[in-house]
Design a protein around this motif. Structure first.
Motif, PDB file in Angstrom:
ATOM      1  N   ALA A  76       0.853  -1.189   0.000  1.00 55.45           N
ATOM      2  CA  ALA A  76       0.000   0.000   0.000  1.00 55.45           C
ATOM      3  C   ALA A  76       0.879   1.225   0.000  1.00 55.45           C
ATOM      4  O   ALA A  76       1.993   1.210   0.493  1.00 55.45           O
ATOM      5  CB  ALA A  76      -0.911   0.013   1.222  1.00 55.45           C
ATOM      6  N   GLY A  77       0.373   2.307  -0.566  1.00 55.40           N
ATOM      7  CA  GLY A  77       1.160   3.532  -0.590  1.00 55.40           C
ATOM      8  C   GLY A  77       0.838   4.366  -1.795  1.00 55.40           C
ATOM      9  O   GLY A  77       0.169   3.936  -2.731  1.00 55.40           O
ATOM     10  N   LYS A  78       1.342   5.592  -1.808  1.00 55.41           N
ATOM     11  CA  LYS A  78       0.967   6.541  -2.841  1.00 55.41           C
ATOM     12  C   LYS A  78       1.497   6.169  -4.217  1.00 55.41           C
ATOM     13  O   LYS A  78       0.976   6.623  -5.229  1.00 55.41           O
ATOM     14  CB  LYS A  78       1.461   7.939  -2.462  1.00 55.41           C
ATOM     15  N   SER A  79       2.550   5.332  -4.293  1.00 58.82           N
ATOM     16  CA  SER A  79       3.123   4.995  -5.577  1.00 58.82           C
ATOM     17  C   SER A  79       2.760   3.592  -6.039  1.00 58.82           C
ATOM     18  O   SER A  79       3.303   3.106  -7.007  1.00 58.82           O
ATOM     19  CB  SER A  79       4.653   5.136  -5.525  1.00 58.82           C
ATOM     20  N   LYS A  80       1.855   2.912  -5.347  1.00 55.93           N
ATOM     21  CA  LYS A  80       1.511   1.545  -5.709  1.00 55.93           C
ATOM     22  C   LYS A  80       1.054   1.379  -7.156  1.00 55.93           C
ATOM     23  O   LYS A  80       1.405   0.408  -7.810  1.00 55.93           O
ATOM     24  CB  LYS A  80       0.431   1.000  -4.762  1.00 55.93           C
ATOM     25  N   PRO A  81       0.270   2.294  -7.741  1.00 55.87           N
ATOM     26  CA  PRO A  81      -0.138   2.111  -9.132  1.00 55.87           C
ATOM     27  C   PRO A  81       1.026   2.031 -10.108  1.00 55.87           C
ATOM     28  O   PRO A  81       0.873   1.535 -11.207  1.00 55.87           O
ATOM     29  CB  PRO A  81      -0.990   3.362  -9.407  1.00 55.87           C
ATOM     30  N   LEU A  82       2.194   2.532  -9.724  1.00 55.36           N
ATOM     31  CA  LEU A  82       3.343   2.515 -10.619  1.00 55.36           C
ATOM     32  C   LEU A  82       4.189   1.272 -10.448  1.00 55.36           C
ATOM     33  O   LEU A  82       5.115   1.037 -11.198  1.00 55.36           O
ATOM     34  CB  LEU A  82       4.229   3.747 -10.354  1.00 55.36           C
ATOM     35  N   ALA A  83       3.883   0.492  -9.438  1.00 56.03           N
ATOM     36  CA  ALA A  83       4.805  -0.546  -9.010  1.00 56.03           C
ATOM     37  C   ALA A  83       4.551  -1.870  -9.695  1.00 56.03           C
ATOM     38  O   ALA A  83       4.277  -2.874  -9.057  1.00 56.03           O
ATOM     39  CB  ALA A  83       4.724  -0.707  -7.501  1.00 56.03           C
ATOM     40  N   THR A  84       4.622  -1.904 -10.986  1.00 58.91           N
ATOM     41  CA  THR A  84       4.528  -3.146 -11.735  1.00 58.91           C
ATOM     42  C   THR A  84       5.651  -3.177 -12.743  1.00 58.91           C
ATOM     43  O   THR A  84       6.290  -2.166 -13.032  1.00 58.91           O
ATOM     44  CB  THR A  84       3.179  -3.250 -12.467  1.00 58.91           C
ATOM     45  N   THR A  85       5.898  -4.341 -13.275  1.00 58.78           N
ATOM     46  CA  THR A  85       6.988  -4.500 -14.230  1.00 58.78           C
ATOM     47  C   THR A  85       6.653  -3.783 -15.534  1.00 58.78           C
ATOM     48  O   THR A  85       5.567  -3.946 -16.085  1.00 58.78           O
ATOM     49  CB  THR A  85       7.223  -5.996 -14.513  1.00 58.78           C
ATOM     50  N   LEU A  86       7.601  -3.007 -16.016  1.00 54.79           N
ATOM     51  CA  LEU A  86       7.408  -2.300 -17.279  1.00 54.79           C
ATOM     52  C   LEU A  86       7.579  -3.273 -18.441  1.00 54.79           C
ATOM     53  O   LEU A  86       8.351  -4.227 -18.360  1.00 54.79           O
ATOM     54  CB  LEU A  86       8.418  -1.162 -17.429  1.00 54.79           C
ATOM     55  N   THR A  87       6.871  -3.027 -19.524  1.00 54.61           N
ATOM     56  CA  THR A  87       7.088  -3.812 -20.731  1.00 54.61           C
ATOM     57  C   THR A  87       8.376  -3.364 -21.402  1.00 54.61           C
ATOM     58  O   THR A  87       8.921  -2.297 -21.099  1.00 54.61           O
ATOM     59  CB  THR A  87       5.927  -3.640 -21.720  1.00 54.61           C
ATOM     60  N   ARG A  88       8.856  -4.166 -22.308  1.00 54.19           N
ATOM     61  CA  ARG A  88      10.081  -3.805 -23.025  1.00 54.19           C
ATOM     62  C   ARG A  88       9.891  -2.530 -23.833  1.00 54.19           C
ATOM     63  O   ARG A  88      10.778  -1.677 -23.881  1.00 54.19           O
ATOM     64  CB  ARG A  88      10.499  -4.953 -23.948  1.00 54.19           C
ATOM     65  N   ASN A  89       8.728  -2.373 -24.445  1.00 50.77           N
ATOM     66  CA  ASN A  89       8.471  -1.150 -25.210  1.00 50.77           C
ATOM     67  C   ASN A  89       8.430   0.077 -24.316  1.00 50.77           C
ATOM     68  O   ASN A  89       8.908   1.146 -24.699  1.00 50.77           O
ATOM     69  CB  ASN A  89       7.146  -1.292 -25.967  1.00 50.77           C
ATOM     70  N   ASP A  90       7.851  -0.063 -23.117  1.00 51.82           N
ATOM     71  CA  ASP A  90       7.826   1.054 -22.177  1.00 51.82           C
ATOM     72  C   ASP A  90       9.244   1.483 -21.821  1.00 51.82           C
ATOM     73  O   ASP A  90       9.550   2.674 -21.762  1.00 51.82           O
ATOM     74  CB  ASP A  90       7.071   0.669 -20.898  1.00 51.82           C
ATOM     75  N   LEU A  91      10.105   0.504 -21.565  1.00 51.86           N
ATOM     76  CA  LEU A  91      11.481   0.807 -21.188  1.00 51.86           C
ATOM     77  C   LEU A  91      12.242   1.444 -22.341  1.00 51.86           C
ATOM     78  O   LEU A  91      13.025   2.377 -22.141  1.00 51.86           O
ATOM     79  CB  LEU A  91      12.189  -0.470 -20.719  1.00 51.86           C
ATOM     80  N   TRP A  92      12.012   0.970 -23.546  1.00 48.46           N
ATOM     81  CA  TRP A  92      12.678   1.571 -24.710  1.00 48.46           C
ATOM     82  C   TRP A  92      12.237   3.019 -24.899  1.00 48.46           C
ATOM     83  O   TRP A  92      13.062   3.898 -25.170  1.00 48.46           O
ATOM     84  CB  TRP A  92      12.371   0.762 -25.970  1.00 48.46           C
ATOM     85  N   CYS A  93      10.949   3.271 -24.767  1.00 47.54           N
ATOM     86  CA  CYS A  93      10.450   4.640 -24.917  1.00 47.54           C
ATOM     87  C   CYS A  93      11.010   5.544 -23.824  1.00 47.54           C
ATOM     88  O   CYS A  93      11.445   6.672 -24.096  1.00 47.54           O
ATOM     89  CB  CYS A  93       8.927   4.653 -24.871  1.00 47.54           C
ATOM     90  N   ALA A  94      11.001   5.066 -22.593  1.00 46.85           N
ATOM     91  CA  ALA A  94      11.546   5.857 -21.491  1.00 46.85           C
ATOM     92  C   ALA A  94      13.020   6.155 -21.720  1.00 46.85           C
ATOM     93  O   ALA A  94      13.491   7.272 -21.460  1.00 46.85           O
ATOM     94  CB  ALA A  94      11.352   5.112 -20.169  1.00 46.85           C
ATOM     95  N   SER A  95      13.763   5.169 -22.218  1.00 51.11           N
ATOM     96  CA  SER A  95      15.193   5.376 -22.486  1.00 51.11           C
ATOM     97  C   SER A  95      15.413   6.419 -23.567  1.00 51.11           C
ATOM     98  O   SER A  95      16.322   7.260 -23.458  1.00 51.11           O
ATOM     99  CB  SER A  95      15.843   4.046 -22.895  1.00 51.11           C
ATOM    100  N   ALA A  96      14.587   6.378 -24.602  1.00 48.28           N
ATOM    101  CA  ALA A  96      14.727   7.362 -25.673  1.00 48.28           C
ATOM    102  C   ALA A  96      14.490   8.774 -25.159  1.00 48.28           C
ATOM    103  O   ALA A  96      15.258   9.699 -25.459  1.00 48.28           O
ATOM    104  CB  ALA A  96      13.742   7.037 -26.802  1.00 48.28           C
ATOM    105  N   PHE A  97      13.447   8.953 -24.358  1.00 48.95           N
ATOM    106  CA  PHE A  97      13.165  10.286 -23.801  1.00 48.95           C
ATOM    107  C   PHE A  97      14.234  10.711 -22.801  1.00 48.95           C
ATOM    108  O   PHE A  97      14.621  11.882 -22.738  1.00 48.95           O
ATOM    109  CB  PHE A  97      11.788  10.299 -23.124  1.00 48.95           C
ATOM    110  N   GLY A  98      14.723   9.756 -21.998  1.00 50.14           N
ATOM    111  CA  GLY A  98      15.694  10.087 -20.974  1.00 50.14           C
ATOM    112  C   GLY A  98      17.062  10.428 -21.514  1.00 50.14           C
ATOM    113  O   GLY A  98      17.792  11.232 -20.933  1.00 50.14           O
ATOM    114  N   LEU A  99      17.431   9.818 -22.646  1.00 50.11           N
ATOM    115  CA  LEU A  99      18.772  10.003 -23.204  1.00 50.11           C
ATOM    116  C   LEU A  99      18.822  11.067 -24.295  1.00 50.11           C
ATOM    117  O   LEU A  99      19.922  11.445 -24.723  1.00 50.11           O
ATOM    118  CB  LEU A  99      19.275   8.673 -23.775  1.00 50.11           C
ATOM    119  N   TRP A 100      17.678  11.562 -24.717  1.00 49.46           N
ATOM    120  CA  TRP A 100      17.629  12.440 -25.884  1.00 49.46           C
ATOM    121  C   TRP A 100      18.486  13.678 -25.725  1.00 49.46           C
ATOM    122  O   TRP A 100      19.348  13.968 -26.558  1.00 49.46           O
ATOM    123  CB  TRP A 100      16.178  12.829 -26.169  1.00 49.46           C
TER     124      TRP A 100
END
Length: 263
Positions: A165-189
């Motif tokens: 339980a907690g304020k960040s629980k909705p975020l606490a699941t495993t990301l898909t590979r596509n999610d991680l690739w997209c996040a990496s592209a935005f983070g490294l741009w």
């Protein structure tokens, strides 16, 4: 595209105080899909911080402009990540076992470990940013906020969530590979973009030097904090993600400062 825009607005609304349209039929699981846009939200926050710094530097001394910029990011995020850093420091510093550490982290009161960590972080950031050359500082704000949120996302992708339980629980699941690739592209741009400009205007060696000196501190801090969490909690919480963002943001500024002194 309509769903991706919805996920981006969810990320903006969850992590900032920026106004977003009301989203009907909201489901908590949608925040998991929005994780790919966390670094993009960081880029937006960094851009606003850079604009605030530039505007205030036209009127006030550089050190005051840096304070305005830092205050703007804290206001924009509601001190969301700073709160996570303080809670993490209190929990890991004051708890003797995993259960007690998690219990302390859920306590809204600020303890001595959290106060020291929070004040120290703000002072370190202020000193690092004021020491950066004016030509580099706006880029540092944009890339630092974006890269540090990618560091937090990578923890979500590689570690289990340990709180039920907690304020960040909705975020606490495993990301898909596509999610991680997209996040990496935005983070490294922005980081890779600046390296590309160095390559075009100076040399490949200058670009390589920039990449190594700025990224090495971020990787070291990411590895250290992740292993600390594995030893103490066997996973992560929302608070520890906020701490990761703060720690890697500072690590990037310090790396950028070291690189600027090599020029």
């Amino acid at each position: 595209m309509k769903m991706q825009w919805r996920y981006f607005l969810l990320a903006v609304g969850f992590f900032t105080r920026l106004p977003v349209p009301a989203l009907t039929d909201f489901q908590e699981v949608e925040l998991n899909h929005a994780a790919r846009y966390f670094p993009l939200v960081g880029l937006l926050i960094g851009l606003i911080a850079a604009i605030v710094w530039w505007l205030t530097s036209l009127i006030f001394p550089p050190v005051v402009a840096v304070l305005f910029s830092m205050a703007a990011t804290i206001y924009l995020t509601g001190a969301f990540h700073e709160d996570g850093l303080a809670d993490s420091a209190d929990g890991l510093g004051g708890g003797l076992d995993k259960a007690r550490k998690l219990e302390i982290m859920q306590d809204s009161r600020l303890g001595s470990y959290g106060a020291i960590a929070l004040v120290g972080m703000l002072l370190f950031k202020f000193q690092a940013l004021t020491a950066l050359p004016a030509a580099v500082l706006p880029f540092g704000l944009i890339a630092g906020h974006s890269l540090s949120r990618l560091a937090a996302v990578s923890v979500m992708a590689t570690m289990p969530y340990v709180r039920s339980a907690g304020k960040s629980k909705p975020l606490a699941t495993t990301l898909t590979r596509n999610d991680l690739w997209c996040a990496s592209a935005f983070g490294l741009w922005s980081w890779l973009g600046f390296a590309g400009l160095l390559w075009l205007n100076h040399s490949g060696f200058a670009a390589l030097q920039f990449l190594l000196v700025t990224e090495l501190p971020v990787l070291l801090v990411w590895w250290w904090w992740r292993n600390l969490l594995l030893r103490n909690l066997q996973g992560y919480t929302g608070d520890t993600l906020g701490a990761m963002q703060q720690l890697t943001e500072l690590a990037f500024y310090l790396g950028l400062l070291a690189w600027s002194r090599l020029l």
